[in-house]
Design a protein around this motif. Structure first.
Motif, PDB file in Angstrom:
ATOM      1  N   LEU A  38       2.730  -3.590  -1.984  1.00 56.62           N
ATOM      2  CA  LEU A  38       2.146  -3.941  -3.153  1.00 56.62           C
ATOM      3  C   LEU A  38       0.617  -3.750  -3.437  1.00 56.62           C
ATOM      4  N   ALA A  39      -0.009  -3.945  -2.397  1.00 55.96           N
ATOM      5  CA  ALA A  39      -1.414  -3.648  -2.487  1.00 55.96           C
ATOM      6  C   ALA A  39      -1.702  -2.346  -2.629  1.00 55.96           C
ATOM      7  N   ARG A  40      -0.963  -1.508  -2.121  1.00 54.64           N
ATOM      8  CA  ARG A  40      -1.103  -0.035  -2.060  1.00 54.64           C
ATOM      9  C   ARG A  40      -1.098   0.280  -3.579  1.00 54.64           C
ATOM     10  N   LEU A  41       0.125  -0.192  -4.080  1.00 56.20           N
ATOM     11  CA  LEU A  41       0.318   0.368  -5.475  1.00 56.20           C
ATOM     12  C   LEU A  41      -0.713  -0.228  -6.443  1.00 56.20           C
ATOM     13  N   VAL A  42      -1.127  -1.366  -6.162  1.00 59.74           N
ATOM     14  CA  VAL A  42      -2.368  -1.725  -7.144  1.00 59.74           C
ATOM     15  C   VAL A  42      -3.568  -0.947  -6.999  1.00 59.74           C
ATOM     16  N   ASP A  43      -3.900  -0.455  -5.687  1.00 53.77           N
ATOM     17  CA  ASP A  43      -5.002   0.413  -5.289  1.00 53.77           C
ATOM     18  C   ASP A  43      -4.955   1.715  -6.100  1.00 53.77           C
ATOM     19  N   ASP A  44      -3.457   2.275  -6.089  1.00 52.65           N
ATOM     20  CA  ASP A  44      -3.310   3.427  -6.778  1.00 52.65           C
ATOM     21  C   ASP A  44      -3.613   3.345  -8.085  1.00 52.65           C
ATOM     22  N   MET A  45      -3.283   2.248  -8.690  1.00 54.90           N
ATOM     23  CA  MET A  45      -3.302   1.994 -10.151  1.00 54.90           C
ATOM     24  C   MET A  45      -4.997   1.806 -10.385  1.00 54.90           C
ATOM     25  N   LEU A  46      -5.834   1.131  -9.412  1.00 58.34           N
ATOM     26  CA  LEU A  46      -7.230   1.350  -9.695  1.00 58.34           C
ATOM     27  C   LEU A  46      -8.078   2.379  -9.493  1.00 58.34           C
ATOM     28  N   ASP A  47      -7.282   3.112  -8.683  1.00 57.97           N
ATOM     29  CA  ASP A  47      -7.888   4.499  -8.411  1.00 57.97           C
ATOM     30  C   ASP A  47      -7.678   5.430  -9.570  1.00 57.97           C
ATOM     31  N   GLU A  64       6.657   6.007 -19.718  1.00 62.14           N
ATOM     32  CA  GLU A  64       7.467   6.541 -18.434  1.00 62.14           C
ATOM     33  C   GLU A  64       6.795   5.604 -17.243  1.00 62.14           C
ATOM     34  N   PHE A  65       5.472   5.704 -17.193  1.00 62.37           N
ATOM     35  CA  PHE A  65       4.739   5.255 -16.233  1.00 62.37           C
ATOM     36  C   PHE A  65       4.864   3.826 -16.177  1.00 62.37           C
ATOM     37  N   LEU A  66       4.792   3.108 -17.203  1.00 62.33           N
ATOM     38  CA  LEU A  66       4.927   1.553 -17.437  1.00 62.33           C
ATOM     39  C   LEU A  66       6.271   1.198 -16.952  1.00 62.33           C
ATOM     40  N   SER A  67       7.236   1.863 -17.200  1.00 64.74           N
ATOM     41  CA  SER A  67       8.528   1.442 -16.789  1.00 64.74           C
ATOM     42  C   SER A  67       8.676   1.799 -15.305  1.00 64.74           C
ATOM     43  N   ILE A  68       8.093   2.784 -14.841  1.00 66.46           N
ATOM     44  CA  ILE A  68       8.251   3.158 -13.363  1.00 66.46           C
ATOM     45  C   ILE A  68       7.452   2.095 -12.599  1.00 66.46           C
ATOM     46  N   ALA A  69       6.206   1.657 -13.079  1.00 66.08           N
ATOM     47  CA  ALA A  69       5.151   0.641 -12.593  1.00 66.08           C
ATOM     48  C   ALA A  69       6.103  -0.523 -12.576  1.00 66.08           C
ATOM     49  N   SER A  70       6.648  -0.986 -13.523  1.00 67.78           N
ATOM     50  CA  SER A  70       7.266  -2.268 -13.803  1.00 67.78           C
ATOM     51  C   SER A  70       8.575  -2.219 -12.515  1.00 67.78           C
ATOM     52  N   HIS A  71       9.058  -1.302 -12.440  1.00 68.54           N
ATOM     53  CA  HIS A  71      10.054  -1.072 -11.338  1.00 68.54           C
ATOM     54  C   HIS A  71       9.396  -0.986  -9.805  1.00 68.54           C
ATOM     55  N   VAL A 101       9.270  14.584  -9.826  1.00 69.92           N
ATOM     56  CA  VAL A 101      10.199  15.590  -9.912  1.00 69.92           C
ATOM     57  C   VAL A 101      11.449  15.015 -10.746  1.00 69.92           C
ATOM     58  N   ALA A 102      11.813  13.846 -10.476  1.00 66.48           N
ATOM     59  CA  ALA A 102      13.038  13.617 -11.101  1.00 66.48           C
ATOM     60  C   ALA A 102      12.994  12.050 -11.244  1.00 66.48           C
ATOM     61  N   SER A 103      13.020  11.290 -12.568  1.00 68.14           N
ATOM     62  CA  SER A 103      12.799  10.024 -12.528  1.00 68.14           C
ATOM     63  C   SER A 103      13.979   9.011 -11.901  1.00 68.14           C
ATOM     64  N   GLU A 104      15.118   8.919 -12.217  1.00 70.61           N
ATOM     65  CA  GLU A 104      16.186   8.106 -11.848  1.00 70.61           C
ATOM     66  C   GLU A 104      16.577   8.396 -10.362  1.00 70.61           C
ATOM     67  N   ALA A 105      16.775   9.811 -10.003  1.00 70.82           N
ATOM     68  CA  ALA A 105      17.070  10.042  -8.766  1.00 70.82           C
ATOM     69  C   ALA A 105      16.195  10.050  -7.568  1.00 70.82           C
ATOM     70  N   THR A 106      14.819  10.173  -8.020  1.00 67.14           N
ATOM     71  CA  THR A 106      14.116  10.104  -6.959  1.00 67.14           C
ATOM     72  C   THR A 106      12.940   8.751  -7.273  1.00 67.14           C
ATOM     73  N   PRO A 107      13.480   7.745  -7.211  1.00 64.01           N
ATOM     74  CA  PRO A 107      12.426   6.817  -7.502  1.00 64.01           C
ATOM     75  C   PRO A 107      11.562   6.462  -6.188  1.00 64.01           C
ATOM     76  N   GLY A 108      10.854   5.197  -6.304  1.00 71.88           N
ATOM     77  CA  GLY A 108       9.848   4.889  -5.018  1.00 71.88           C
ATOM     78  C   GLY A 108       8.521   5.541  -4.868  1.00 71.88           C
ATOM     79  N   GLY A 109       8.001   5.447  -6.275  1.00 73.56           N
ATOM     80  CA  GLY A 109       6.537   5.722  -6.358  1.00 73.56           C
ATOM     81  C   GLY A 109       6.082   5.623  -7.537  1.00 73.56           C
ATOM     82  N   LEU A 110       4.974   5.771  -8.119  1.00 67.81           N
ATOM     83  CA  LEU A 110       4.186   5.588  -9.458  1.00 67.81           C
ATOM     84  C   LEU A 110       4.140   7.077 -10.113  1.00 67.81           C
TER      85      LEU A 110
END
Lengths: 674, 124
Positions: free
Chosen positions: A501-510, A448-455, A624-633
């Motif tokens: 984008l940089a913040r997302l990459v930082d999160d993943m590194l963290d 699920e994370f990979l799917s969200i991360a990709s999005h 909390v919910a995947s589809e209805a609440t996107p916008g984050g990893l």
């Protein structure tokens, strides 16, 4: 006076024994009482017979030659016979010759009673076969008895001699027999037999000394020194002491264990069983014995002991291992389903004390109703196909708790291929099942994370890509004249998307650092209120752009020792969430301090978080919910909590659905451990 | 200016930067554009718009109401609305989104030429 009487007097052996004079007591006990035959019709013979009987001699008196021959022919064995020459039968000494012709008279000592004046020469056929004594008149009973007694003694000596010879022969035969036996025993047992003559100090060995010990034949008879020299030096003193004791007596047997050297220099461990022979004075004259080589036997005993020990240790190890691994072992006898199992087996089914009996029904009664059909089916199929099976099933313990068990079994068949047994193991799989389920959950969350991360990664990329394409179009000659005016806005947007984008990459590194435990804190002393002010100023335009407002309540400085960069990250994360879920309503940040704690709160008035989701949102990859609440990893709050825990601080949420959420961060003001 | 008589299209996208960039671009190309930030807004827009859109460009992952739910709801709308062709703007390559009842699919990051060609096909 001539008195014809026929006296046949015989004393039984018992009475003869009683009446026997002391002088004859040393006669061999096994000799029959001597018998004498008197052939005479003279009246004095009565007296003669009486005299004989007094000396323990059985005297038979007959009056005719005919009677005499008849007695001898009847098998009577006489020590001597007295023949009266006056009898008609003794004319020309005919009776003597006749007696010599009888089997029992051939060697019979004879006394010839000659009347006064009878000077005829005594010559008869066979005379020389046995002593013949001439007894001349007067025939006084005493004198006749004396003469006869001599003949009897002579005969007695002769007989004793024969007996002695026979005895010697018998003894020799017995000795030969025992010698033979002795050698045969040696050959059969391979024992080394010896005959130690103490008088000559020589030892005679049996052939084992050559066959079993490798010595040449000249050793078969050797000095005692040979024996002593080939006894192991360390055993000599002990062997000598034991031999001394044996020779001294009083015991005549002795068993000694010692090492005896073979010709090749190796030593045999022998058990020496010796028997001592003594002379009449009790002095030891010979020792006979057998030495049994126990080397092979001892080796075999050692090997057997070792094997038993190994087996026992193996058994113990297996038992310990099955206990440690919590593996139960069972065996089913077919076709009647008699089940043997160990204690561990019953423990796995929730019985600390093993049940008295275990049947297939017992098993199925423990198995969860939903799994019974499968368990029964797998077993039946294994028997039918003579195969094996492995399955997992749930059991309900007597206390009502549910456990997973994994069991594996194999069918064994007899020579005709009939299934006779299923043997197998059972082990606890509850933990394995829990891990499996955790793993499945982890894989699901990762996917699920990979799917969200990709999005999430593609969204800023899509924006940037679009903006770049629009800028290119705007700079082309045929572009609408006003297109170029939008370029500065597009560049700003691109800049924001790149930062996102940089913040997302930082999160993943963290996340990766946290997983490896490599997220290190760089502590410094700073004012949390001031940091909050800085961040609020930085974030305000973005939050205002979505129609929300951002306020800060931080009256006093709150000084502490923390990682500035990471605390910045915490607040930015919380504000980003508040903006995302705040539905455009005001967002309030507050910083407060107690003596030991700094307290940072972020409140929004958005949709809120259901109570059951309030803990889950701090988990990795959770939203909390995947589809209805996107916008984050789904990593933000997880990272926030990890950062705060590294500071020995905490985060919690208070929220009511539809009314908004309050995130409360608490940090210790004292320096946390490095 | 859009040529007269051209039917509008509905762009449903939650990311403001993308939404606005696409709106500007499509407007420059002469298409009237209606926008919505999520499925719920999109349904609302369809029900209230005086003119029925000729095409819906639909993002899938959006807050409030995502693309999949919007498609389910759209099917239950009156036939004239339910019949509007939908092209999905998708970042995900998974097969689940391929079975949606849509006429087309444009992968993100979006190629503008591909998008314009697609829009031209349905909106003239």
């Amino acid at each position: 006076m001539k008195r014809l009487s026929r006296l046949h007097m015989r004393l039984g052996p018992r009475m003869a024994g009683l009446a026997r004079p002391a002088a004859l007591d040393d006669r061999p006990a096994d000799l029959e009482p001597l018998k004498v035959l008197i052939v005479s019709d003279c009246a004095d013979v009565e007296e003669l017979a009486r005299l004989h009987r007094e000396t323990g001699v059985d005297a038979t008196v007959v009056t005719t030659g005919y009677q005499a021959i008849k007695m001898l022919a009847g098998g009577e064995d006489y020590a001597a016979a007295a023949l009266d020459a006056r009898l008609p039968a003794m004319a020309n000494l005919g009776l003597a010759a006749l007696i010599r012709n009888c089997e029992h008279g051939r060697n019979l000592p004879l006394g010839i009673l000659l009347p006064q004046g009878d000077e005829r020469p005594v010559r008869f056929a066979g005379q020389e076969n046995a002593p013949v004594e001439l007894i001349r008149q007067p025939l006084e009973p005493e004198r006749v008895r004396g003469k006869l007694q001599w003949l009897i003694e002579h005969e007695r000596r002769q007989r004793a001699l024969v007996l002695e010879r026979a005895e010697r022969h018998r003894l020799e035969a017995a000795l030969r027999q025992s010698e033979l036996r002795y050698r045969m025993i040696g050959a059969a047992t391979r024992d080394l037999l010896y005959d130690w003559d103490l008088l000559r100090n020589t030892v005679e060995w049996n052939h084992a000394i050559c066959d079993e010990y490798g010595y040449p034949e000249e050793i078969l008879e050797s000095a005692f020194d040979f024996w002593y020299a080939h006894t192991h030096p360390e055993d000599r003193a002990r062997v000598s002491a034991a031999l001394d004791q044996l020779l001294r007596g009083p015991e005549s047997r002795r068993e000694i264990t010692y090492r005896f050297r073979r010709a090749d220099g190796s030593y045999a461990e022998v058990v020496d069983r010796g028997y001592v022979l003594r002379d009449s004075a009790g002095k030891a004259v010979r020792v006979l014995g057998a030495m049994q080589d126990q080397s092979a036997q001892k080796q075999a005993e050692r090997t057997l002991r070792e094997r038993e020990e190994r087996f026992r240790r193996g058994q113990e190890r297996l038992q310990r291992a099955t206990q440690a691994a919590r593996v139960g072992v069972w065996e089913i006898d077919l076709p009647d389903w008699t089940i043997w199992r160990d204690e561990q087996h019953d423990r796995l089914f929730g019985h600390e004390v093993p049940l008295p009996e275990w049947t297939r029904e017992t098993l199925l009664a423990h198995v969860h109703p939903d799994d019974r059909k499968r368990v029964r089916g797998n077993q039946d199929r294994a028997i039918r196909e003579r195969g094996s099976y492995a399955h997992e099933f749930r059991v309900v313990w007597p206390d009502g708790s549910l456990h997973w068990l994994a069991s594996a079994g194999r069918t064994e068949c007899d020579a005709e291929g009939r299934p006779v047994k299923i043997i197998g193991t059972v082990r606890d799989a509850t933990e394995t099942k829990a891990i499996e389920s955790e793993l499945r959950e982890a894989v699901r969350a990762r996917d699920e994370f990979l799917s969200i991360a990709s999005h999430e990664l593609k969204t800023p990329l899509t924006a940037i890509s679009l903006q770049a394409q629009i800028i290119r179009r705007a700079t082309q000659p045929n572009a609408p004249p006003n297109a170029i005016e939008r370029v500065p806005t597009l560049v700003d947007q691109m800049d924001r998307q790149v930062r996102r984008l940089a913040r997302l990459v930082d999160d993943m590194l963290d996340i990766s650092r946290l997983a490896l435990g490599k997220l290190a804190l760089h502590l410094e002393t700073f004012d949390l209120a001031e940091l909050a002010r800085e961040i609020v100023e930085r974030m305000a335009p973005e939050i205002t752009s979505i129609g929300s407002t951002l306020s800060l309540d931080a009256a006093e400085p709150v000084i502490g020792h923390w990682d500035r960069f990471r605390i910045d990250q915490v607040l930015v994360n919380l504000l980003t969430n508040a903006a995302r879920y705040g539905e455009g309503k005001p967002i309030e940040v507050a910083v407060r301090a107690t003596a030991t704690q700094a307290r940072l709160t972020v409140r929004d008035h958005g949709r809120g978080i259901a109570f059951e989701d309030q803990e889950r949102i701090f988990q990795r990859f959770e939203r909390v919910a995947s589809e209805a609440t996107p916008g984050g990893l789904g990593l933000g709050l997880f990272i926030v909590r990890q950062i705060l825990e590294l500071h020995e601080g905490s985060i919690r949420v208070e929220s009511v659905l539809g009314e908004g959420s309050l995130f409360i961060v608490e940090l210790p003001r004292a320096t946390p451990r490095p | 200016m859009p040529p007269p008589g051209r039917k509008p299209l509905l762009l449903v996208e939650d990311e403001p930067d993308i939404r606005e960039s696409l709106r500007d671009l499509l407007a420059d190309a002469g298409y009237p554009v209606l926008t919505a930030a999520n499925g719920r807004e999109a349904l609302e827009c369809l029900r209230t718009s005086p003119e029925r859109p000729a095409l819906i460009l639909l993002d899938l992952m959006m807050p409030m109401m995502g693309g999949s739910t919007f498609l389910e709801r759209l099917e239950q709308e009156p036939k004239d609305l339910a019949a509007i062709p939908v092209v999905v703007l998708s970042a995900a390559k998974d097969s689940a989104t391929r079975n949606l009842a849509t006429v087309g699919r444009i992968e993100k990051p979006i190629d503008l030429d591909e998008l314009l060609e697609c829009v031209k096909r349905y909106c003239g």
